[in-house]
Design a protein around this motif. Structure first.
Motif, PDB file in Angstrom:
ATOM      1  N   ILE A 165       0.750  -1.201   0.096  1.00  0.00           N
ATOM      2  CA  ILE A 165      -0.033  -0.248   0.135  1.00  0.00           C
ATOM      3  C   ILE A 165       0.777   1.233  -0.025  1.00  0.00           C
ATOM      4  O   ILE A 165       0.540   2.218  -0.902  1.00  0.00           O
ATOM      5  N   LEU A 166       1.974   1.075   0.766  1.00  0.00           N
ATOM      6  CA  LEU A 166       2.882   2.516   0.728  1.00  0.00           C
ATOM      7  C   LEU A 166       3.563   2.438  -0.748  1.00  0.00           C
ATOM      8  O   LEU A 166       3.715   3.531  -1.155  1.00  0.00           O
ATOM      9  N   ASP A 167       3.801   1.432  -1.164  1.00  0.00           N
ATOM     10  CA  ASP A 167       4.525   1.452  -2.310  1.00  0.00           C
ATOM     11  C   ASP A 167       3.484   2.272  -3.592  1.00  0.00           C
ATOM     12  O   ASP A 167       3.958   2.955  -4.282  1.00  0.00           O
ATOM     13  N   ARG A 168       2.336   1.862  -3.506  1.00  0.00           N
ATOM     14  CA  ARG A 168       1.398   2.274  -4.522  1.00  0.00           C
ATOM     15  C   ARG A 168       1.007   3.633  -4.046  1.00  0.00           C
ATOM     16  O   ARG A 168       0.963   4.299  -5.244  1.00  0.00           O
ATOM     17  N   THR A 169       1.337   4.109  -2.845  1.00  0.00           N
ATOM     18  CA  THR A 169       0.862   5.451  -2.633  1.00  0.00           C
ATOM     19  C   THR A 169       1.926   6.596  -3.201  1.00  0.00           C
ATOM     20  O   THR A 169       2.107   7.402  -3.751  1.00  0.00           O
ATOM     21  N   ARG A 170       3.335   5.868  -2.680  1.00  0.00           N
ATOM     22  CA  ARG A 170       4.531   6.526  -2.942  1.00  0.00           C
ATOM     23  C   ARG A 170       4.887   6.578  -4.522  1.00  0.00           C
ATOM     24  O   ARG A 170       5.206   7.591  -5.151  1.00  0.00           O
ATOM     25  N   ILE A 171       4.759   5.258  -5.213  1.00  0.00           N
ATOM     26  CA  ILE A 171       5.357   5.269  -6.543  1.00  0.00           C
ATOM     27  C   ILE A 171       4.322   5.852  -7.434  1.00  0.00           C
ATOM     28  O   ILE A 171       4.676   6.395  -8.383  1.00  0.00           O
ATOM     29  N   ALA A 172       3.094   5.096  -7.502  1.00  0.00           N
ATOM     30  CA  ALA A 172       2.248   5.416  -8.373  1.00  0.00           C
ATOM     31  C   ALA A 172       1.235   6.584  -7.934  1.00  0.00           C
ATOM     32  O   ALA A 172       0.337   6.769  -8.747  1.00  0.00           O
ATOM     33  N   GLY A 173       1.513   7.212  -6.743  1.00  0.00           N
ATOM     34  CA  GLY A 173       0.617   8.388  -6.551  1.00  0.00           C
ATOM     35  C   GLY A 173      -0.866   8.191  -6.163  1.00  0.00           C
ATOM     36  O   GLY A 173      -1.826   9.088  -6.259  1.00  0.00           O
ATOM     37  N   GLU A 174      -1.152   6.961  -5.980  1.00  0.00           N
ATOM     38  CA  GLU A 174      -2.679   6.461  -5.638  1.00  0.00           C
ATOM     39  C   GLU A 174      -2.832   6.814  -4.170  1.00  0.00           C
ATOM     40  O   GLU A 174      -2.394   6.181  -3.200  1.00  0.00           O
ATOM     41  N   PRO A 175      -3.832   7.568  -3.849  1.00  0.00           N
ATOM     42  CA  PRO A 175      -4.282   7.783  -2.339  1.00  0.00           C
ATOM     43  C   PRO A 175      -5.079   6.647  -1.969  1.00  0.00           C
ATOM     44  O   PRO A 175      -5.627   5.791  -2.707  1.00  0.00           O
ATOM     45  N   ALA A 176      -4.953   6.357  -0.564  1.00  0.00           N
ATOM     46  CA  ALA A 176      -5.826   5.259   0.080  1.00  0.00           C
ATOM     47  C   ALA A 176      -6.537   5.763   1.238  1.00  0.00           C
ATOM     48  O   ALA A 176      -5.981   6.847   1.831  1.00  0.00           O
ATOM     49  N   ALA A 177      -7.782   5.299   1.195  1.00  0.00           N
ATOM     50  CA  ALA A 177      -8.686   5.454   2.582  1.00  0.00           C
ATOM     51  C   ALA A 177      -8.516   4.274   3.357  1.00  0.00           C
ATOM     52  O   ALA A 177      -8.722   3.441   2.958  1.00  0.00           O
ATOM     53  N   ILE A 178      -8.205   4.566   4.589  1.00  0.00           N
ATOM     54  CA  ILE A 178      -7.999   3.769   5.679  1.00  0.00           C
ATOM     55  C   ILE A 178      -9.297   3.669   6.684  1.00  0.00           C
ATOM     56  O   ILE A 178      -9.621   4.629   7.109  1.00  0.00           O
ATOM     57  N   THR A 179     -10.160   2.440   6.678  1.00  0.00           N
ATOM     58  CA  THR A 179     -11.295   2.401   7.036  1.00  0.00           C
ATOM     59  C   THR A 179     -11.338   1.359   8.450  1.00  0.00           C
ATOM     60  O   THR A 179     -10.680   0.293   8.513  1.00  0.00           O
ATOM     61  N   ARG A 180     -12.374   1.555   9.549  1.00  0.00           N
ATOM     62  CA  ARG A 180     -12.447   0.719  10.429  1.00  0.00           C
ATOM     63  C   ARG A 180     -13.917   0.481  10.669  1.00  0.00           C
ATOM     64  O   ARG A 180     -14.547   1.763  10.971  1.00  0.00           O
ATOM     65  N   LYS A 181     -14.455  -0.375  10.385  1.00  0.00           N
ATOM     66  CA  LYS A 181     -15.936  -0.570  10.811  1.00  0.00           C
ATOM     67  C   LYS A 181     -16.789   0.221   9.828  1.00  0.00           C
ATOM     68  O   LYS A 181     -17.908   0.753  10.106  1.00  0.00           O
ATOM     69  N   GLY A 182     -16.327   0.189   8.718  1.00  0.00           N
ATOM     70  CA  GLY A 182     -17.000   1.080   7.532  1.00  0.00           C
ATOM     71  C   GLY A 182     -16.947   2.480   7.796  1.00  0.00           C
ATOM     72  O   GLY A 182     -17.358   3.290   6.573  1.00  0.00           O
ATOM     73  N   LYS A 183     -16.141   3.008   8.382  1.00  0.00           N
ATOM     74  CA  LYS A 183     -15.843   4.586   8.654  1.00  0.00           C
ATOM     75  C   LYS A 183     -14.360   4.913   8.267  1.00  0.00           C
ATOM     76  O   LYS A 183     -13.627   4.018   8.820  1.00  0.00           O
ATOM     77  N   THR A 184     -14.264   5.870   7.376  1.00  0.00           N
ATOM     78  CA  THR A 184     -12.932   6.375   7.033  1.00  0.00           C
ATOM     79  C   THR A 184     -12.279   7.001   8.400  1.00  0.00           C
ATOM     80  O   THR A 184     -12.614   7.973   9.127  1.00  0.00           O
ATOM     81  N   LEU A 185     -10.945   6.271   8.585  1.00  0.00           N
ATOM     82  CA  LEU A 185     -10.284   6.929   9.781  1.00  0.00           C
ATOM     83  C   LEU A 185      -9.295   7.956   9.304  1.00  0.00           C
ATOM     84  O   LEU A 185      -9.062   8.918   9.896  1.00  0.00           O
ATOM     85  N   ALA A 186      -8.543   7.610   8.119  1.00  0.00           N
ATOM     86  CA  ALA A 186      -7.608   8.440   7.756  1.00  0.00           C
ATOM     87  C   ALA A 186      -7.266   8.123   6.287  1.00  0.00           C
ATOM     88  O   ALA A 186      -7.675   7.150   5.551  1.00  0.00           O
ATOM     89  N   TYR A 187      -6.583   9.124   5.642  1.00  0.00           N
ATOM     90  CA  TYR A 187      -6.421   9.051   4.114  1.00  0.00           C
ATOM     91  C   TYR A 187      -4.511   9.069   4.162  1.00  0.00           C
ATOM     92  O   TYR A 187      -3.947   9.717   4.828  1.00  0.00           O
ATOM     93  N   LEU A 188      -4.170   8.248   3.290  1.00  0.00           N
ATOM     94  CA  LEU A 188      -2.809   8.014   3.096  1.00  0.00           C
ATOM     95  C   LEU A 188      -2.627   8.448   1.582  1.00  0.00           C
ATOM     96  O   LEU A 188      -3.234   8.143   0.831  1.00  0.00           O
ATOM     97  N   VAL A 189      -1.907   9.515   1.736  1.00  0.00           N
ATOM     98  CA  VAL A 189      -1.479  10.419   0.301  1.00  0.00           C
ATOM     99  C   VAL A 189       0.137  10.478   0.011  1.00  0.00           C
ATOM    100  O   VAL A 189       1.006  10.336   1.254  1.00  0.00           O
TER     101      VAL A 189
END
Length: 100
Positions: A18-42
């Motif tokens: 996930i870190l490689d996809r974000t760093r290399i490809a520039g893909e943001p990621a939404a991190i969820t717990r129990k269906g609620k977004t906790l954070a975004y990885l950019v």
């Protein structure tokens, strides 16, 4: 670009990928717990631009909350204290334990 969503369990299992996809490809990621977004990885560049834009917007505005080098971000925007912010009237867990 729509962020790809990962649960906290997926994040633990596939952190490197996930870190490689974000760093290399520039893909943001939404991190969820129990269906609620906790954070975004950019990508770091996105975040650095965000911080730089926030600082530029805060120059000359004495009401702009600034704390920890971040402007209007996270708890600082909600008044978590520190320079320019207001203290949170709710005592922390540590403060509550000390009072016991």
């Amino acid at each position: 670009m729509e962020p790809k969503t990962y649960s906290t369990i997926e994040l633990r299992k596939r952190m490197g990928e996930i870190l490689d996809r974000t760093r290399i490809a520039g893909e943001p990621a939404a991190i969820t717990r129990k269906g609620k977004t906790l954070a975004y990885l950019v990508p770091a560049e996105w975040f650095e631009q965000y911080v730089a834009q926030g600082r530029a917007a805060a120059v000359g505005d004495p009401r702009a909350p600034v704390w920890g080098g971040l402007v209007g971000f996270g708890r600082a925007a909600a008044g978590a204290g520190g320079p320019g912010g207001t203290a949170d009237p709710t005592p922390s867990r540590c403060q509550r334990r000390k009072n016991l």
